[in-house]
Design a protein around this motif. Structure first.
Motif, PDB file in Angstrom:
ATOM      1  N   GLN A   1       0.985  -1.023   0.127  1.00 28.40           N
ATOM      2  CA  GLN A   1       0.099   0.095  -0.139  1.00 28.40           C
ATOM      3  C   GLN A   1       0.707   1.466  -0.040  1.00 28.40           C
ATOM      4  O   GLN A   1       0.764   2.381  -0.731  1.00 28.40           O
ATOM      5  CB  GLN A   1      -0.945  -0.021   1.324  1.00 28.40           C
ATOM      6  CG  GLN A   1      -2.216  -0.813   0.912  1.00 28.40           C
ATOM      7  CD  GLN A   1      -3.003  -1.068   2.366  1.00 28.40           C
ATOM      8  OE1 GLN A   1      -2.527  -0.464   3.333  1.00 28.40           O
ATOM      9  NE2 GLN A   1      -4.197  -1.354   2.384  1.00 28.40           N
ATOM     10  N   ARG A   2       1.931   1.221   0.954  1.00 32.33           N
ATOM     11  CA  ARG A   2       2.860   2.559   0.900  1.00 32.33           C
ATOM     12  C   ARG A   2       3.546   2.830  -0.289  1.00 32.33           C
ATOM     13  O   ARG A   2       3.412   3.907  -0.682  1.00 32.33           O
ATOM     14  CB  ARG A   2       3.722   2.174   2.100  1.00 32.33           C
ATOM     15  CG  ARG A   2       4.168   3.565   2.652  1.00 32.33           C
ATOM     16  CD  ARG A   2       5.157   3.109   3.763  1.00 32.33           C
ATOM     17  NE  ARG A   2       4.874   2.302   4.908  1.00 32.33           N
ATOM     18  CZ  ARG A   2       5.452   1.272   5.386  1.00 32.33           C
ATOM     19  NH1 ARG A   2       6.780   1.011   5.287  1.00 32.33           N
ATOM     20  NH2 ARG A   2       4.925   0.426   6.349  1.00 32.33           N
ATOM     21  N   LEU A   3       3.889   1.851  -0.821  1.00 38.63           N
ATOM     22  CA  LEU A   3       4.731   2.053  -1.968  1.00 38.63           C
ATOM     23  C   LEU A   3       3.877   2.456  -3.066  1.00 38.63           C
ATOM     24  O   LEU A   3       4.191   3.219  -3.976  1.00 38.63           O
ATOM     25  CB  LEU A   3       5.633   0.754  -2.471  1.00 38.63           C
ATOM     26  CG  LEU A   3       6.691   0.593  -1.695  1.00 38.63           C
ATOM     27  CD1 LEU A   3       7.590  -0.848  -1.936  1.00 38.63           C
ATOM     28  CD2 LEU A   3       7.688   1.776  -1.427  1.00 38.63           C
ATOM     29  N   THR A   4       2.741   1.780  -3.460  1.00 36.38           N
ATOM     30  CA  THR A   4       1.805   2.005  -4.470  1.00 36.38           C
ATOM     31  C   THR A   4       1.350   3.364  -4.329  1.00 36.38           C
ATOM     32  O   THR A   4       1.255   4.309  -5.367  1.00 36.38           O
ATOM     33  CB  THR A   4       0.642   1.229  -4.410  1.00 36.38           C
ATOM     34  OG1 THR A   4       1.126  -0.299  -4.488  1.00 36.38           O
ATOM     35  CG2 THR A   4      -0.467   1.011  -5.802  1.00 36.38           C
ATOM     36  N   GLU A   5       0.845   3.806  -3.054  1.00 37.11           N
ATOM     37  CA  GLU A   5       0.362   5.298  -2.649  1.00 37.11           C
ATOM     38  C   GLU A   5       1.736   6.240  -2.959  1.00 37.11           C
ATOM     39  O   GLU A   5       1.299   7.351  -3.727  1.00 37.11           O
ATOM     40  CB  GLU A   5       0.255   5.455  -1.264  1.00 37.11           C
ATOM     41  CG  GLU A   5      -1.517   4.861  -1.204  1.00 37.11           C
ATOM     42  CD  GLU A   5      -1.490   4.776   0.502  1.00 37.11           C
ATOM     43  OE1 GLU A   5      -2.647   3.932   0.726  1.00 37.11           O
ATOM     44  OE2 GLU A   5      -0.908   5.328   1.279  1.00 37.11           O
ATOM     45  N   ALA A   6       2.891   5.898  -3.070  1.00 36.01           N
ATOM     46  CA  ALA A   6       3.989   6.812  -3.162  1.00 36.01           C
ATOM     47  C   ALA A   6       4.207   6.943  -4.815  1.00 36.01           C
ATOM     48  O   ALA A   6       5.257   7.522  -5.281  1.00 36.01           O
ATOM     49  CB  ALA A   6       5.199   6.495  -2.345  1.00 36.01           C
ATOM     50  N   GLY A   7       3.562   6.095  -5.485  1.00 37.24           N
ATOM     51  CA  GLY A   7       3.584   6.248  -6.887  1.00 37.24           C
ATOM     52  C   GLY A   7       4.524   5.183  -7.591  1.00 37.24           C
ATOM     53  O   GLY A   7       4.928   5.154  -8.472  1.00 37.24           O
ATOM     54  N   TRP A   8       4.816   4.094  -6.885  1.00 39.30           N
ATOM     55  CA  TRP A   8       5.817   2.918  -7.395  1.00 39.30           C
ATOM     56  C   TRP A   8       5.016   1.959  -7.986  1.00 39.30           C
ATOM     57  O   TRP A   8       3.745   1.653  -7.166  1.00 39.30           O
ATOM     58  CB  TRP A   8       6.730   2.495  -6.104  1.00 39.30           C
ATOM     59  CG  TRP A   8       7.696   3.120  -5.973  1.00 39.30           C
ATOM     60  CD1 TRP A   8       7.657   4.767  -5.431  1.00 39.30           C
ATOM     61  CD2 TRP A   8       9.149   3.254  -6.064  1.00 39.30           C
ATOM     62  NE1 TRP A   8       8.749   4.969  -5.008  1.00 39.30           N
ATOM     63  CE2 TRP A   8       9.815   4.181  -5.607  1.00 39.30           C
ATOM     64  CE3 TRP A   8       9.778   2.075  -6.511  1.00 39.30           C
ATOM     65  CZ2 TRP A   8      11.190   4.385  -5.608  1.00 39.30           C
ATOM     66  CZ3 TRP A   8      11.361   2.200  -6.520  1.00 39.30           C
ATOM     67  CH2 TRP A   8      11.996   3.178  -6.304  1.00 39.30           C
ATOM     68  N   ARG A   9       5.236   1.483  -8.973  1.00 39.49           N
ATOM     69  CA  ARG A   9       4.767   0.172  -9.542  1.00 39.49           C
ATOM     70  C   ARG A   9       5.061  -1.261  -8.650  1.00 39.49           C
ATOM     71  O   ARG A   9       6.407  -1.210  -8.529  1.00 39.49           O
ATOM     72  CB  ARG A   9       5.097   0.016 -10.927  1.00 39.49           C
ATOM     73  CG  ARG A   9       4.181   0.827 -11.793  1.00 39.49           C
ATOM     74  CD  ARG A   9       4.052   0.126 -13.385  1.00 39.49           C
ATOM     75  NE  ARG A   9       5.332   0.279 -13.937  1.00 39.49           N
ATOM     76  CZ  ARG A   9       5.875   1.123 -14.554  1.00 39.49           C
ATOM     77  NH1 ARG A   9       5.280   2.578 -14.369  1.00 39.49           N
ATOM     78  NH2 ARG A   9       7.051   1.037 -15.140  1.00 39.49           N
ATOM     79  N   PHE A  10       4.453  -1.900  -8.200  1.00 37.23           N
ATOM     80  CA  PHE A  10       4.928  -2.802  -7.187  1.00 37.23           C
ATOM     81  C   PHE A  10       4.599  -4.355  -7.598  1.00 37.23           C
ATOM     82  O   PHE A  10       3.606  -4.565  -8.147  1.00 37.23           O
ATOM     83  CB  PHE A  10       4.187  -2.556  -5.815  1.00 37.23           C
ATOM     84  CG  PHE A  10       4.623  -3.473  -4.639  1.00 37.23           C
ATOM     85  CD1 PHE A  10       5.872  -2.923  -3.889  1.00 37.23           C
ATOM     86  CD2 PHE A  10       3.808  -4.500  -4.360  1.00 37.23           C
ATOM     87  CE1 PHE A  10       6.097  -4.023  -2.903  1.00 37.23           C
ATOM     88  CE2 PHE A  10       4.153  -5.378  -3.218  1.00 37.23           C
ATOM     89  CZ  PHE A  10       5.418  -4.999  -2.808  1.00 37.23           C
TER      90      PHE A  10
END
Ligand code: ZN
Length: 156
Positions: free
Chosen positions: A118-127
Motif C-alpha cells: 500500500q505504502r509504495l503504491t501510494e507513493a507512486g511506485w509500481r509494485f
C-alpha cells in the motif's frame, strides 16, 4: 517505521523463534530469511542474463528495504519466500510444534507485506511480488513478470 508498524511491534510479543521441527522446515527457514536470499540471488542472475539492469537490492524506499528496486522507473519488486510470507498458493502446513507462534508470526508478516504494498503504491511506485515457488518452478515466467512491470502500459 510507520506508526502502524511500531504499534504492531509493541503489542504483539512473539518471543524467540522456536526450533525447526523438521528438516524440511529448517531448510526453508534458512533459505528464506534475511538479505540476499537464494531466491533473490537466482532472480538477480536471471535478470542479468536477460540483460536487465538498473536495479538495486535492499534499497530503502518509503521506509522499506526493497528486494529489487528500479529507482529510475519507480518499480519495486519483493521476492517472497513461500514459508516466511505464508504463500497463498503453496499453503504450506504450519510447523507441527509451536503452532500458535507460527500463526501469529505469519499473520504479522502478511500484514506487513500488505502495508508495504500500500505504502509504495501510494507513493507512486509500481509494485510486484515474486514468490519462491515461481522462481523454483519457472524462473523465466518470474522474469517476464518483472519485465512487464518495467514497461509502462502506455508504451505497449
Ligand atoms: Zn508459494
Amino acid at each position: 517505521l510507520s506508526r502502524d508498524s511500531r504499534h504492531n511491534r509493541q503489542t504483539v510479543k512473539l518471543g524467540r523463534i522456536p526450533e525447526a521441527s523438521s528438516a524440511a522446515i529448517s531448510k526453508s527457514m534458512k533459505g528464506n530469511g534475511g538479505r540476499n536470499t537464494r531466491l533473490e540471488l537466482r532472480l538477480r542472475g536471471a535478470l542479468a542474463r536477460r540483460g536487465i539492469g538498473g536495479f538495486r537490492c535492499g534499497l530503502l524506499v518509503e521506509g522499506t528495504r526493497v528486494d529489487l528496486a528500479f529507482p529510475s522507473l519507480r518499480v519495486a519488486v519483493m521476492a517472497h519466500g513461500c514459508f516466511w510470507h505464508n504463500c497463498p498458493t503453496c499453503r504450506l502446513a504450519l510447523p507441527k510444534t509451536h503452532k500458535g507462534y507460527w500463526r501469529r508470526k505469519f499473520m504479522i508478516n502478511r500484514a506487513r507485506d500488505k502495508r508495504v504494498r500500500q505504502r509504495l503504491t501510494e507513493a507512486g511506485w509500481r509494485f510486484g511480488e515474486v514468490w519462491g515457488h515461481e522462481v523454483d518452478d519457472d524462473l523465466q515466467s518470474a522474469v517476464v513478470k518483472i519485465e512487464k512491470l518495467l514497461t509502462p502500459r502506455n508504451l505497449n
